[in-house]
Design a protein around this motif. Structure first.
Motif, PDB file in Angstrom:
ATOM      1  N   PHE A 147       0.940  -1.217   0.286  1.00 26.39           N
ATOM      2  CA  PHE A 147       0.239  -0.097  -0.291  1.00 26.39           C
ATOM      3  C   PHE A 147       0.531   1.329   0.127  1.00 26.39           C
ATOM      4  CE2 PHE A 147      -1.969  -3.594   2.360  1.00 26.39           C
ATOM      5  CZ  PHE A 147      -2.762  -4.554   1.472  1.00 26.39           C
ATOM      6  N   ASN A 148       1.518   1.635  -1.164  1.00 30.78           N
ATOM      7  CA  ASN A 148       2.301   2.697  -1.418  1.00 30.78           C
ATOM      8  C   ASN A 148       1.970   3.682  -2.298  1.00 30.78           C
ATOM      9  OD1 ASN A 148       4.870   0.773  -0.086  1.00 30.78           O
ATOM     10  ND2 ASN A 148       4.343  -0.317  -2.034  1.00 30.78           N
ATOM     11  N   PHE A 149       2.188   5.625  -1.509  1.00 25.72           N
ATOM     12  CA  PHE A 149       1.821   6.058  -2.487  1.00 25.72           C
ATOM     13  C   PHE A 149       2.710   7.237  -2.480  1.00 25.72           C
ATOM     14  CE2 PHE A 149       0.691   7.836   1.620  1.00 25.72           C
ATOM     15  CZ  PHE A 149       0.615   8.314   1.620  1.00 25.72           C
ATOM     16  N   CYS A 150       3.177   8.149  -3.431  1.00 28.26           N
ATOM     17  CA  CYS A 150       4.211   9.133  -3.797  1.00 28.26           C
ATOM     18  C   CYS A 150       3.496  10.687  -3.676  1.00 28.26           C
ATOM     19  CB  CYS A 150       4.881   9.021  -4.966  1.00 28.26           C
ATOM     20  SG  CYS A 150       6.538   9.611  -5.246  1.00 28.26           S
ATOM     21  N   ILE A 151       4.938  11.173  -3.562  1.00 28.45           N
ATOM     22  CA  ILE A 151       4.964  12.523  -3.756  1.00 28.45           C
ATOM     23  C   ILE A 151       5.543  12.964  -4.056  1.00 28.45           C
ATOM     24  CG2 ILE A 151       4.555  15.011  -2.223  1.00 28.45           C
ATOM     25  CD1 ILE A 151       3.013  13.561  -0.253  1.00 28.45           C
ATOM     26  N   LYS A 152       5.733  14.063  -5.783  1.00 32.36           N
ATOM     27  CA  LYS A 152       6.288  13.762  -7.048  1.00 32.36           C
ATOM     28  C   LYS A 152       6.228  15.040  -6.884  1.00 32.36           C
ATOM     29  CE  LYS A 152       6.201  12.618 -11.048  1.00 32.36           C
ATOM     30  NZ  LYS A 152       5.989  13.667 -10.919  1.00 32.36           N
ATOM     31  N   PRO A 153       7.371  16.038  -7.244  1.00 33.70           N
ATOM     32  CA  PRO A 153       7.511  17.210  -7.471  1.00 33.70           C
ATOM     33  C   PRO A 153       6.966  16.843  -9.542  1.00 33.70           C
ATOM     34  CG  PRO A 153       9.481  16.926  -6.620  1.00 33.70           C
ATOM     35  CD  PRO A 153       8.887  15.749  -6.447  1.00 33.70           C
ATOM     36  N   ASN A 154       6.190  18.778 -10.012  1.00 30.19           N
ATOM     37  CA  ASN A 154       5.920  18.593 -11.120  1.00 30.19           C
ATOM     38  C   ASN A 154       7.536  18.449 -11.766  1.00 30.19           C
ATOM     39  OD1 ASN A 154       3.730  18.476 -10.386  1.00 30.19           O
ATOM     40  ND2 ASN A 154       3.824  21.001 -10.093  1.00 30.19           N
ATOM     41  N   ARG A 155       9.036  18.899 -11.463  1.00 31.78           N
ATOM     42  CA  ARG A 155      10.086  19.183 -11.817  1.00 31.78           C
ATOM     43  C   ARG A 155      10.888  17.669 -11.373  1.00 31.78           C
ATOM     44  NH1 ARG A 155      10.250  22.386  -7.175  1.00 31.78           N
ATOM     45  NH2 ARG A 155      11.830  21.507  -5.982  1.00 31.78           N
ATOM     46  N   ASN A 156      11.899  18.022 -12.197  1.00 33.91           N
ATOM     47  CA  ASN A 156      13.267  16.920 -11.500  1.00 33.91           C
ATOM     48  C   ASN A 156      12.227  15.348 -11.707  1.00 33.91           C
ATOM     49  OD1 ASN A 156      15.322  18.387 -11.467  1.00 33.91           O
ATOM     50  ND2 ASN A 156      14.251  18.445  -9.041  1.00 33.91           N
ATOM     51  N   GLN A 157      11.332  15.502 -12.746  1.00 36.24           N
ATOM     52  CA  GLN A 157      10.511  13.976 -13.314  1.00 36.24           C
ATOM     53  C   GLN A 157      11.183  13.018 -13.109  1.00 36.24           C
ATOM     54  OE1 GLN A 157       7.427  14.195 -13.947  1.00 36.24           O
ATOM     55  NE2 GLN A 157       7.021  15.854 -14.417  1.00 36.24           N
ATOM     56  N   GLY A 158      12.845  12.393 -13.267  1.00 34.92           N
ATOM     57  CA  GLY A 158      12.894  11.032 -13.721  1.00 34.92           C
ATOM     58  C   GLY A 158      13.790  10.707 -12.526  1.00 34.92           C
ATOM     59  N   LEU A 159      13.998  11.575 -11.190  1.00 39.12           N
ATOM     60  CA  LEU A 159      14.879  11.833 -10.067  1.00 39.12           C
ATOM     61  C   LEU A 159      14.487  10.832  -9.384  1.00 39.12           C
ATOM     62  CD1 LEU A 159      17.211  15.021 -10.346  1.00 39.12           C
ATOM     63  CD2 LEU A 159      17.504  12.665 -11.843  1.00 39.12           C
ATOM     64  N   VAL A 160      14.685   9.776  -8.822  1.00 36.77           N
ATOM     65  CA  VAL A 160      13.980   8.627  -8.184  1.00 36.77           C
ATOM     66  C   VAL A 160      14.062   9.635  -6.852  1.00 36.77           C
ATOM     67  CG1 VAL A 160      14.359   6.464  -6.493  1.00 36.77           C
ATOM     68  CG2 VAL A 160      14.345   6.401  -8.912  1.00 36.77           C
ATOM     69  N   LYS A 161      15.600  10.255  -6.463  1.00 34.47           N
ATOM     70  CA  LYS A 161      16.096  10.361  -4.833  1.00 34.47           C
ATOM     71  C   LYS A 161      14.990  11.473  -4.736  1.00 34.47           C
ATOM     72  CE  LYS A 161      19.288  13.808  -6.738  1.00 34.47           C
ATOM     73  NZ  LYS A 161      20.861  14.376  -6.660  1.00 34.47           N
ATOM     74  N   ASN A 162      14.426  12.450  -5.683  1.00 38.41           N
ATOM     75  CA  ASN A 162      13.651  13.606  -5.212  1.00 38.41           C
ATOM     76  C   ASN A 162      12.165  13.487  -5.156  1.00 38.41           C
ATOM     77  OD1 ASN A 162      15.375  15.515  -5.621  1.00 38.41           O
ATOM     78  ND2 ASN A 162      15.334  15.343  -7.962  1.00 38.41           N
ATOM     79  N   LEU A 163      12.175  12.096  -4.995  1.00 39.89           N
ATOM     80  CA  LEU A 163      10.317  10.700  -4.617  1.00 39.89           C
ATOM     81  C   LEU A 163      10.473  10.795  -3.341  1.00 39.89           C
ATOM     82  CD1 LEU A 163      10.363   8.736  -7.708  1.00 39.89           C
ATOM     83  CD2 LEU A 163       9.826  10.947  -7.153  1.00 39.89           C
ATOM     84  N   LYS A 164       9.139  11.429  -2.965  1.00 35.14           N
ATOM     85  CA  LYS A 164       9.278  10.952  -1.183  1.00 35.14           C
ATOM     86  C   LYS A 164       8.290   9.762  -1.633  1.00 35.14           C
ATOM     87  CE  LYS A 164      10.654  15.017   0.812  1.00 35.14           C
ATOM     88  NZ  LYS A 164      11.372  15.019  -0.420  1.00 35.14           N
ATOM     89  N   ILE A 165       8.755   8.641  -1.189  1.00 36.24           N
ATOM     90  CA  ILE A 165       8.045   8.218  -1.470  1.00 36.24           C
ATOM     91  C   ILE A 165       7.592   7.105   0.337  1.00 36.24           C
ATOM     92  CG2 ILE A 165       7.844   5.261  -2.164  1.00 36.24           C
ATOM     93  CD1 ILE A 165       9.970   6.230  -4.022  1.00 36.24           C
ATOM     94  N   LEU A 166       6.645   6.818   0.475  1.00 38.95           N
ATOM     95  CA  LEU A 166       5.445   6.261   1.194  1.00 38.95           C
ATOM     96  C   LEU A 166       5.041   4.736   1.613  1.00 38.95           C
ATOM     97  CD1 LEU A 166       3.827  10.008   2.191  1.00 38.95           C
ATOM     98  CD2 LEU A 166       6.092   9.220   3.020  1.00 38.95           C
ATOM     99  N   CYS A 167       4.842   4.336   2.542  1.00 36.29           N
ATOM    100  CA  CYS A 167       4.107   3.227   3.061  1.00 36.29           C
ATOM    101  C   CYS A 167       3.075   3.227   3.870  1.00 36.29           C
ATOM    102  CB  CYS A 167       5.205   2.160   2.628  1.00 36.29           C
ATOM    103  SG  CYS A 167       4.263   0.437   3.383  1.00 36.29           S
ATOM    104  N   ALA A 168       2.426   2.626   3.911  1.00 36.30           N
ATOM    105  CA  ALA A 168       0.970   3.039   4.532  1.00 36.30           C
ATOM    106  C   ALA A 168       0.778   1.224   4.980  1.00 36.30           C
ATOM    107  CB  ALA A 168      -0.761   3.384   3.763  1.00 36.30           C
ATOM    108  N   GLU A 169       0.245   0.852   6.203  1.00 30.95           N
ATOM    109  CA  GLU A 169      -0.261  -0.594   7.077  1.00 30.95           C
ATOM    110  C   GLU A 169      -1.106  -1.002   5.975  1.00 30.95           C
ATOM    111  OE1 GLU A 169       0.195  -0.892  10.942  1.00 30.95           O
ATOM    112  OE2 GLU A 169       2.766   0.058  11.038  1.00 30.95           O
ATOM    113  N   THR A 170      -2.539  -0.208   5.585  1.00 26.91           N
ATOM    114  CA  THR A 170      -3.880  -0.904   5.408  1.00 26.91           C
ATOM    115  C   THR A 170      -4.190  -0.281   4.124  1.00 26.91           C
ATOM    116  OG1 THR A 170      -4.923   0.689   6.461  1.00 26.91           O
ATOM    117  CG2 THR A 170      -4.031  -1.915   7.213  1.00 26.91           C
ATOM    118  N   GLU A 171      -4.315  -0.577   3.163  1.00 28.01           N
ATOM    119  CA  GLU A 171      -5.115   0.260   1.649  1.00 28.01           C
ATOM    120  C   GLU A 171      -6.051   1.486   2.361  1.00 28.01           C
ATOM    121  OE1 GLU A 171      -6.712   0.878  -1.560  1.00 28.01           O
ATOM    122  OE2 GLU A 171      -4.807  -0.707  -1.430  1.00 28.01           O
ATOM    123  N   GLN A 172      -7.288   1.125   3.414  1.00 29.88           N
ATOM    124  CA  GLN A 172      -7.689   1.908   3.737  1.00 29.88           C
ATOM    125  C   GLN A 172      -6.454   3.280   4.000  1.00 29.88           C
ATOM    126  OE1 GLN A 172      -9.913   1.430   7.899  1.00 29.88           O
ATOM    127  NE2 GLN A 172     -11.245   3.226   7.164  1.00 29.88           N
TER     128      GLN A 172
END
Length: 350
Positions: A196-221
């Motif tokens: 159950f993962n989601f990501c906050i990605k800035p509109n710039r620096n589209q391809g740089l993984v280091k600029n992605l804030k990748i988050l993980c929740a314990e449940t789908e809800q």
């Protein structure tokens, strides 16, 4: 000219105006493809190599979104069903748990889910949402459980794992220049502890993984709650306006459906007796009419039981294909594919 992909990986190119919104492009695709259930179709922004996808909001200008794409990263538009798009408004009274929402000026002051949404629509209030999420570090295998707080000014994380004091909050993401994405196959791509993962990605620096804030929740809800909250904080009244416009369009579509010219009222029906040789007569006696109705019902059940029995004994399949005209019919799916389709829609009812 933009290219749009379907769920079966087929594509088509369509010509759109410079100011065409996602809602207008969806309507164009629905009309050209003769899709049913048109208000539940959506245009997605998809990054296959990063495993990210998001549903474009109805008011977003499609060509402006495309202009932010980097030529170094594979990106495309997808046309897909999305039943959960406005669940946050359909379930206002129970969408946000009271333990996750509060007032940023008084964290001890709790509020209901409906109060939280209503206060967020007004500029003078300061509601917030908080809770634990896993945050991806620089290493694929490094994930840390962090306490996050979402406010109007952005997303914050606590520098103290066990403390929720506002004094320990550190600025993490600016929602005005970022978008929230669902992460597809996060366990494989990023070594996430759950699916159950989601990501906050800035509109710039589209391809740089280091600029992605990748988050993980314990449940789908929990993931659905955080992603919906981020959309609400980012778009506020605009999101509510999109929802209201969608409801109006749905009512208009239902009202414009052609109706059967034959009378539907039972008052216009009469009991008939076709047992004689005269071609049939109207039964005017109410008692006789009721008796004839019961006899016909029993005869119909016998015929139906016989038909089902014969169809089971016969090796030839039933040839009727009326079910294929319904949007819920998907054909011969495997169990795995059926589960994928159900999970993709999240917690939407129906």
């Amino acid at each position: 000219l933009i290219k749009v992909y379907g769920e079966d990986n087929s594509s088509r190119s369509i010509l759109v105006s410079r100011q065409a919104t996602a809602r207008e492009v969806c309507h164009l695709l629905v009309q050209s493809a003769h899709c049913s259930d048109q208000e539940n179709w959506a245009l997605l922004e998809h990054f296959p190599t990063l495993g990210l996808e998001r549903c474009l909001e109805d008011h977003e200008i499609v060509l402006e979104v495309q202009a932010t794409w980097s030529p170094k990263v594979k990106t495309r538009f997808m046309f897909s069903k999305n039943y959960a798009k406005y669940e946050v408004f359909n379930k206002q009274t129970c969408f946000f748990p009271e333990a996750m929402v509060s007032d940023s000026t008084d964290t001890m002051k709790r509020m209901t889910s409906q109060e939280f949404i209503q206060k967020l629509m007004t500029s003078e209030t300061s509601p917030q949402i908080q809770g634990f999420l896993y945050l991806k570090g620089y290493s694929k295998k490094f994930w840390k459980k962090v306490y996050f707080t979402l406010r109007r000014s952005g997303l914050y994380r606590s520098t103290k794992v066990s403390k929720k004091d506002p004094r320990h909050l550190q600025y993490t993401a600016d929602l005005d220049v970022s978008n929230v994405y669902k992460v597809v196959d996060g366990c494989k791509l990023y070594g996430a502890p759950t699916d159950f993962n989601f990501c906050i990605k800035p509109n710039r620096n589209q391809g740089l993984v280091k600029n992605l804030k990748i988050l993980c929740a314990e449940t789908e809800q929990i993931r659905t709650i955080w992603m919906s909250a981020i959309r609400l904080f980012k778009y506020k009244k605009q999101l509510q306006s999109n929802f209201q416009l969608s409801k109006l369009a749905l009512r208009s579509a239902e009202g414009s459906k052609p109706t059967d010219s034959k009378p539907n009222s039972e008052d216009s029906l009469v009991a008939m007796d076709f047992s004689g040789k005269a071609g049939g007569r109207v039964i005017e006696n109410p008692t006789e009419a009721h008796s004839a109705e019961q006899e016909e019902g029993q005869a119909w059940r016998k015929r139906e039981a016989l038909r089902c029995c014969q169809s089971n004994m016969n090796s030839e399949p039933w040839t009727s294909s009326v079910h294929k005209t319904h949007p819920w019919f998907h054909g011969g799916l495997s169990r795995k594919e059926a589960e994928r389709l159900i999970e993709k829609q999240g917690l939407a009812d129906g």
